[in-house]
Design a protein around this motif. Structure first.
Motif, short mmCIF file in Angstrom:
data_model
loop_
_atom_site.label_atom_id
_atom_site.label_comp_id
_atom_site.label_asym_id
_atom_site.label_seq_id
_atom_site.Cartn_x
_atom_site.Cartn_y
_atom_site.Cartn_z
N GLY B 112 0.74 -1.18 -0.06
CA GLY B 112 -0.02 0.23 -0.08
C GLY B 112 0.81 1.31 -0.14
O GLY B 112 0.26 2.47 -0.15
N VAL B 113 1.96 1.28 0.19
CA VAL B 113 2.95 2.44 0.06
C VAL B 113 4.30 2.36 -0.23
O VAL B 113 4.91 1.23 -0.37
CB VAL B 113 3.34 2.87 1.68
CG1 VAL B 113 3.58 4.46 1.84
CG2 VAL B 113 1.98 2.58 2.77
N TRP B 134 1.88 -4.23 -6.30
CA TRP B 134 1.33 -2.85 -5.98
C TRP B 134 1.84 -1.92 -7.28
O TRP B 134 3.06 -2.11 -7.74
CB TRP B 134 2.02 -2.28 -4.76
CG TRP B 134 1.55 -3.13 -3.74
CD1 TRP B 134 2.02 -4.10 -3.15
CD2 TRP B 134 0.20 -2.95 -2.82
NE1 TRP B 134 1.23 -4.54 -2.07
CE2 TRP B 134 0.10 -4.04 -1.76
CE3 TRP B 134 -1.07 -1.92 -3.00
CZ2 TRP B 134 -1.16 -4.04 -1.11
CZ3 TRP B 134 -1.90 -2.03 -2.13
CH2 TRP B 134 -2.17 -3.14 -1.28
N LEU B 215 -0.10 3.14 -2.85
CA LEU B 215 0.01 2.37 -3.66
C LEU B 215 -1.65 1.90 -3.92
O LEU B 215 -2.22 1.52 -2.87
CB LEU B 215 1.05 1.49 -3.76
CG LEU B 215 2.64 1.87 -3.63
CD1 LEU B 215 3.55 0.90 -3.60
CD2 LEU B 215 2.71 2.92 -4.75
N ALA B 216 -1.64 1.34 -5.21
CA ALA B 216 -3.02 0.45 -5.38
C ALA B 216 -2.58 -1.08 -5.79
O ALA B 216 -1.49 -1.32 -6.40
CB ALA B 216 -3.44 1.21 -6.63
N PRO B 217 -3.17 -1.74 -5.77
CA PRO B 217 -3.08 -3.20 -5.98
C PRO B 217 -2.88 -3.39 -7.47
O PRO B 217 -3.83 -2.65 -8.01
CB PRO B 217 -4.28 -3.95 -5.52
CG PRO B 217 -5.04 -3.14 -4.56
CD PRO B 217 -4.61 -1.84 -4.73
#
Ligand SMILES: Cc1cc2nc3c(=O)[nH]c(=O)nc-3n(C[C@H](O)[C@H](O)[C@H](O)COP(=O)(O)OP(=O)(O)OC[C@H]3O[C@@H](n4cnc5c(N)ncnc54)[C@H](O)[C@@H]3O)c2cc1C
Ligand SMILES: Cc1cc2nc3c(=O)[nH]c(=O)nc-3n(C[C@H](O)[C@H](O)[C@H](O)COP(=O)(O)OP(=O)(O)OC[C@H]3O[C@@H](n4cnc5c(N)ncnc54)[C@H](O)[C@@H]3O)c2cc1C
Lengths: 574, 574
Positions: B112-113, B134, B215-217
């Motif tokens: 996520g980051v 990600w 971040l996005a998957p």
């Protein structure tokens, strides 16, 4: 000499390998669901029970059972986990209760998609799917005991709907394997939108064997309780998280004072008098959430990382949705609940006004979500201090529901001369009066119609007739300018079947309203296509009393959600 | 004997280890960005160039360079990939062009980051992050050459914004490491909302060294082109996909005829006269998308799985956003472009009306997204057949922008007696006239104010004065009922500094408007807090001409986006 076998006994005799439950206490327990949340349903469904419960374990067992019942016209009531709130799994006419919970294999999960037999518990589905990084997109708070088939047949959504909308949103259900209820049951696979013809229809149009659903990436869901002194600030914070596209979330539940006082097992985190927001957000979105919390004056009183939450075996999801009601009912048996939906964009104001309207009697509990149209809003599952059924109806009628009265006037020859519809909405301060004024021809069919809204905005329609004297063509005049043409089609019994509009842009005729009739020529269903650009439709279903007067109207949207209901009472004037 | 060194030469002399570029051609090229899309900027920025380009590789090199420039008051212009469209990376006053592209290490990615140095290319960031599952949440179509620092300093969002909104949405940027521009540069880490004080300010308030982003998957993004005969059907399909919560998506681009004709490298998939939607959706959402496409009458002409798209090295993202403009400019140099935003919920109608308003001259290209407030809408980057700057302004003024005229009336003693504001909006058929009618006291300060909207809806305000004759307290009367109280505060120079409202619900005084003045007592900034429930604010900045009359007003929202602009022209009447 043996007494002749009942139909049920014959079926049991025919299918001895199936797991049968006939013990009265167990059958009685399995014939119930959670409809007792409603004092009205509790009374109406009291004593309803199946004659026997069958718990098949294979498609073949199910098929033989369905066939045996169909051949003997024995009613089947399908049951998943039996957690429904509206009595959907209660057998109204005895017969066989078909318990699907033994038909529960997890079939497979691929990136973004998974498939299982209908009787699988939702928690079990997630346990199977999560190791590959995926989980169910939306789950009811009953995920530990509810089944996938029950969610599809009788549920709406829940935790996760704030991101993925209701189960009915396109893309969430990819397909179902279904069985028809007949002497020779057929098994078919319905894909995509076709599958949705069986959604939310409570097993009344067939049995669902397997379901294939879209999955969501499993994120590290952390759990938080944020408390506020002020009702509106708490609500606005929930809304801000709901709208924050950079905060990934699974649940935003708003519990207004005094509801937090009923959540005894969370008491340490819910100071007296507080308004609380229960949250599941991705761990890495915590800072952004905390910043919003401080902007709205909130205090975090409970915080569990995803790992801590999983280890504790407890989740805040089991305090939201109708679990809020369940916790409160444990403390106060005098409660029941209601559900309300709100207009996206006006939802905060509407919730706030509704809170004021019934302060102390209706206790506000709202859940944020994206609705079927993809708009961010909230839905309420308010607790109600129950007194009488009349008062409950009064609350429903005055809680922003739309009140509508219609006055029909007939001319000397018994032809309809005008219809006056008055609509008012207690929550939105909305009043509208529509007058339809007709001019009829010799056959009593309308020749001209004037539609006048609030006494000013008027539109004229002209009709032209076919050889039976039916109107077949209508030209719309609006403020003097001719616009779209409208055509009327009649079936062979001379009943209006379709209203079709000529759409200039699409340069084609497009149906806009379609009617269905019963044997006595009464309209029992009306389907309205919303517009050329929007292929959504609305379905109205009608019920009549013995005098042939309409008694009930129910409105369903394309997602099969009941979105409106009208009951008629008649007073006759001379 | 040597000529005395210029400031730039002194800096180069002081820092010989830094990678310097002085070759005139290279410096000239690096002094440009993509502002040439605009014929106006192309003219205004012609010939602007740096004296030298420095390309540091470490924080220490950057620090010594900044210090050397600051001590000598040599201007610094920061450059990432130089893909900005508004001349943000063009040195207006020579000096050093600080090319950040050498400072480009990927630091780390956690679920996520992720974090990297500002000069990293966005495509490179994704290459590093994707193996862990990600990717960046939103990227401009220039992701192959644009940098993370440039996106933060001068960009908005792009592909991905349909799900995660603009970069500025809370939660998308978690922190930045920044350097102040001074003789002793300081390095600080700003977290969350604080970091956003440097967003979209083009490096004017400091240098960004590292950026930490949400971040996005990574999902398997498949690419599709869907074509339509009808403008409105294509637009409505794009909107349906945008609102479908069960369809996971990264890009929805609408190119109205004749724009597809300019996309030569996609020509095989774009039949003449078509309106096209370019899509990136998760592979497993294809069925749901196809069902919508058939409902709206669309035909899929291009389909690449995620794997095929990756293998081809080509992506439809590079046909959307301002890449549409770039492709069209390659074919027709006579084009430029404009940007428009629309009201969520009314956006389809507004786009459709704008298309009709300028048919043939302004060519519609819209991108669907969730805006800063989390609402689903679209934004347009229309192509314009450029003729003159005057015509361009005319289009801007009449393209739904709000036109406003204000009439100030003064009484005999020169006191303001009334203000009449007339606002009309060519796109929304909206006209409003607001009259503020004042009654002043002996000192010329208002005692009473009547606000009358469209001649009917009137609100009365009463003022009470302090010892200097200033109004300090205002009580609002609306339809006769007193409501919130309003208080006025003055600074020591007797200038109105704050308007504060007593909020009954919050039981406290809350500022609602704050003013800032220049040395000559002119308001140069006004900040408006939207409401108690919404801590957002708007900032108005004002410019005056030599006569002291206001010439320009610009409105910025909290996300620092320019949301409105007013230019004043004066005609004097006797
Ligand atoms: C405390 C509490 C909280 C709740 N929270 C939520 C919530 O958050 N969201 C929500 O949507 N609902 C909620 N509900 C309602 C209910 O729990 C859910 O809808 C749940 O998904 C129902 O699943 P079930 O297996 O228990 O279904 P059941 O109650 O067993 O059945 C529901 C309906 O589906 C039919 N059905 C079941 N299986 C099949 C099948 N295989 N084929 C055809 N028809 C079938 C049944 O005949 C019945 O009509 C809640 C209920 C309670 C009591
Ligand atoms: C064909 C085309 C398509 C585009 N599509 C999009 C789009 O989809 N979405 C979008 O938002 N934009 C778009 N843009 C604009 C631009 O490409 C992006 O905003 C991009 O992110 C800019 O990055 P860059 O590295 O090129 O920035 P530059 O142009 O180099 O710089 C942009 C601004 O940021 C400042 N800056 C750069 N680095 C730093 C730093 N480290 N510290 C402080 N300030 C810094 C610069 O001084 C400058 O003011 C497009 C442009 C073109 C030409």
């Amino acid at each position: 000499m043996n007494a002749p076998l009942t139909a049920i006994e014959q079926i049991q005799h025919e299918l001895p390998d199936i797991d049968w439950i006939t013990d009265v206490n167990r059958v009685t327990r399995l014939s119930q669901d959670f409809s007792w949340f409603s004092p009205v349903l509790k009374r109406d469904l009291a004593g309803k029970r199946a004659d026997a419960v069958a718990k098949p374990r294979s498609e073949d067992e199910i098929k033989r059972l369905v066939s045996a019942c169909a051949r003997r016209k024995v009613p089947i009531t399908v049951r998943g986990g039996g957690t429904g709130n509206y009595g959907q799994a209660v057998p109204l006419h005895g017969g066989v209760l078909l318990d699907m919970s033994g038909y529960n294999a997890f079939l497979w999960a691929r990136p973004g998609v998974g498939r299982a037999q209908a009787g699988i518990k939702l928690a079990e589905f997630d346990r199977e799917a999560r190791p590959s990084g995926w989980e169910l997109r939306c789950i009811p708070s009953t995920f530990k005991s509810a089944t996938l088939g029950g969610l599809f047949g009788g549920g709406f959504g829940g935790a996760g709907s704030i991101t993925y909308g209701p189960l009915a949103a396109p893309g969430n259900v990819l397909g179902v394997r279904a069985m028809t209820i007949e002497a020779e049951p057929q098994v078919i696979e319905l894909r995509g939108a076709e599958a949705m013809h069986m959604h939310h229809l409570w097993g009344t149009n067939g049995l669902v064997l397997e379901i294939e659903v879209g999955l969501a990436p499993t994120l590290p869901w952390m759990e938080n309780v944020v408390v506020f002194d002020d009702f509106d600030q708490a609500l606005a914070f929930g809304d801000a998280v709901a709208h924050a596209t950079g905060i990934m979330k699974k649940e935003i539940c708003f519990l207004a004072d005094p509801i937090p006082g009923y959540m005894h097992t969370l008491a340490d985190h819910l100071p007296p008098g507080c308004h609380a927001i229960l949250l599941l957000i991705a761990e890495y979105c915590e800072d952004a959430m905390l910043h919003l919390a401080s902007q709205y004056g909130g205090t975090v009183t409970y915080r569990k990382t995803a790992e801590e939450a999983a280890a504790s075996g407890r989740t805040l999801i089991e305090y939201g949705w109708n679990h809020t009601t369940l916790h409160a009912l444990k403390i106060d048996k005098g409660l029941t609940y209601l559900q309300s939906s709100f207009t996206p964009g006006e939802h905060l104001e509407q919730v706030s006004r509704m809170e004021k309207l019934f302060k102390g009697e209706v206790l506000m509990h709202a859940e944020f979500l994206r609705n079927g149209a993809g708009l961010t809003t909230c839905t309420a599952l308010q607790l109600v201090r129950y007194t009488t059924e009349e008062r409950l109806r009064e609350i429903i009628d005055s809680s922003g529901a739309i009140k509508s009265s219609t006055l029909y006037a007939y001319d000397g020859s018994g032809n309809l001369s005008s219809i006056k519809i008055n609509t008012s909405d207690s929550l939105q301060d909305f009043t509208e009066t529509i007058v339809h004024s007709y001019q009829t021809n010799a056959q009593g069919k309308p020749e001209k119609l004037w539609r006048i809204i609030n006494g000013t905005d008027s539109t004229g329609y002209r009709f032209s007739g076919d050889d039976k004297g039916n109107v077949i063509d209508e030209i719309l005049y609006r403020r003097g300018l001719p616009s779209d043409s409208v055509f009327y089609y009649y079936d062979d019994k001379n009943r209006l079947s379709d209203i079709v509009r000529y759409n200039k842009k699409a340069r084609q005729l497009l149906p806009s309203i379609m009617f269905e009739y019963d044997d006595t020529d009464r309209v029992i269903q009306k389907m309205t296509i919303l517009s050329t650009n929007n292929p959504d439709y609305l379905i109205w279903r009608y019920l009549f009393n013995e005098k042939g007067l309409k008694t009930k109207e129910a409105l369903f949207n394309k997602q099969k959600e009941l979105t409106g209901r009208i009951e008629y009472a008649y007073t006759f004037e001379n």
